[in-house]
Design an enzyme around this catalytic site. Sequence first.
Site, PDB file in Angstrom:
ATOM      1  N   ARG A  82       0.867  -1.263   0.284  1.00 18.95           N
ATOM      2  CA  ARG A  82       0.196   0.652   0.127  1.00 18.95           C
ATOM      3  C   ARG A  82       0.681   0.884   0.240  1.00 18.95           C
ATOM      4  NH1 ARG A  82       2.126   2.148   3.284  1.00 18.95           N
ATOM      5  NH2 ARG A  82       2.548   2.364   5.677  1.00 18.95           N
ATOM      6  N   HIS A 119       0.609  10.112   9.193  1.00 21.60           N
ATOM      7  CA  HIS A 119       0.559   9.792  11.234  1.00 21.60           C
ATOM      8  C   HIS A 119      -0.496  10.933  12.189  1.00 21.60           C
ATOM      9  CE1 HIS A 119       4.950   8.623  11.828  1.00 21.60           C
ATOM     10  NE2 HIS A 119       5.587   9.162  10.794  1.00 21.60           N
ATOM     11  N   ASP A 175      -3.899   8.668  11.511  1.00 19.66           N
ATOM     12  CA  ASP A 175      -4.856   7.486  11.542  1.00 19.66           C
ATOM     13  C   ASP A 175      -4.816   7.305  13.012  1.00 19.66           C
ATOM     14  OD1 ASP A 175      -2.227   6.852  11.535  1.00 19.66           O
ATOM     15  OD2 ASP A 175      -2.618   4.442  10.671  1.00 19.66           O
ATOM     16  N   ASP A 224      -2.772   0.986   7.532  1.00 17.92           N
ATOM     17  CA  ASP A 224      -1.705  -0.256   6.656  1.00 17.92           C
ATOM     18  C   ASP A 224      -3.269  -1.147   6.320  1.00 17.92           C
ATOM     19  OD1 ASP A 224      -0.196   1.342   7.152  1.00 17.92           O
ATOM     20  OD2 ASP A 224       1.456   0.348   8.197  1.00 17.92           O
ATOM     21  N   ASN A 275      13.374   0.479  11.416  1.00 13.62           N
ATOM     22  CA  ASN A 275      12.039  -0.460  11.263  1.00 13.62           C
ATOM     23  C   ASN A 275      11.391   0.084  12.593  1.00 13.62           C
ATOM     24  OD1 ASN A 275      10.685  -2.493  12.863  1.00 13.62           O
ATOM     25  ND2 ASN A 275      11.791  -3.999  11.983  1.00 13.62           N
ATOM     26  N   LYS A 276      10.222   0.903  12.330  1.00 17.39           N
ATOM     27  CA  LYS A 276       9.691   1.806  13.491  1.00 17.39           C
ATOM     28  C   LYS A 276       8.869   0.768  14.554  1.00 17.39           C
ATOM     29  CE  LYS A 276       4.334   0.499  11.990  1.00 17.39           C
ATOM     30  NZ  LYS A 276       3.416   1.033  11.230  1.00 17.39           N
TER      31      LYS A 276
END
Length: 409
Positions: free
Chosen positions: A43, A50, A52, A141, A184-185
């Site tokens: 997606r 930032h 949602d 997502d 990498n969050k």
Amino acid sequence: MATESPPTCRVQVAEHPRLLKLKEMFNSKFGSVPKFYVRAPGRVNIIGEHIDYCGYSVLPMAVEQDILIAVEPVKTNTLQLSNTNPLYPDFSTSANDIQIDKTKPVWHNYFLCGFKGIQVELAEICARSERYIGTEGGGMDQSISFLAEEGTAKLIEFSPLRATDVKLPSGAVFVIANSCVEMNKAATSHFNTRVMECRLAAKLLAKYKGLQWGQVLRLEEVQADLGVSLEEMLLITEDALHPEPYSPEEVCKCLGISLQEFRTQILSPNTQDVLLFKLYQRAKHVFSEASRVLQFKKICEEAPGNTVELLGELMNQSHVSCRDLYECSCPELDQLVDICRTFGAQGSRLTGAGWGGCTVSLVPTDKLPSFLANVHEAYYQRSDRSLAPGNQRLFATKPGGGALVFLEA
């Protein structure tokens, strides 16, 4: 809205090279053939970054690129995972004792997150199940992965979850460009710190306006309780919050609570050590970005003669806000956005969590070939950016379909 299971499609696997290759590798690994296959699309969030997890609508689309999974149910309690990419080692565990180590962002943790949440409706639980890995996301997502339809973007709204078609303009395409900077969050504190800053901003704004702030978690709740517009929320932010960062002690003073209450009742485990919170900047970004999403949808609906230019300007404004107010960009993303605009993009912005990852650009169709060639030369050939294969670094895409289950015919 409640979501149904992903649609099912019967296919001749031999006629689909990727499915056939996956079937052969599965048979080689496990000595059997898959019972079914699952497709989950990638997606791209066109606009609405930032926000949602602050309760606001976002405007993503599924892309044609996807992930395929081959599955065989077994009669044992052992869950076995294998990746076609040799960089990611095999993994097995007991299905009765799923343990997810939040300190190690390994590939199989993402599958385990979904497995832990499989008993509840898919789209809504996936937004929550991501939190098993320590990421306080908002659900965009997962929602677009399930709700996407080919040929259209979606305005995704939350609480309750619902999706509205947004027809994108003809005469332009969206181009994804990978900055080749990995972030990498789940492995860093950047993302969760932003979530907490927004939560604290919501509480301070609620208290400033005399609301019951104790249960407030999202900025959208404050706006809804006040019954005012996003533009008015920006003015309230100017009055209620100051641009200088807040210390934990100042937040406690504003809310009238102790530092112990602050740490045990408000802060999440992974934000306990944060020393400064930029509440003014984060709230300003969220309210202005939420407004841009609604403007984007309205322009798509009305389709004026300069639609592409207007949408591009909103995307450009979004990147500036992400860079300056939310501080989720990085030098490579900023450089890539500038290059994309230089070579013909009407609008270009970071997409996703940021601090690396990709940009999305709105490019007139007649400029696409030269755009791709020039960006490739200016950004990728002039430096050693080899994180992603060539065809995954820079590509045009159109709205793709959502998750799908394949059964062999």
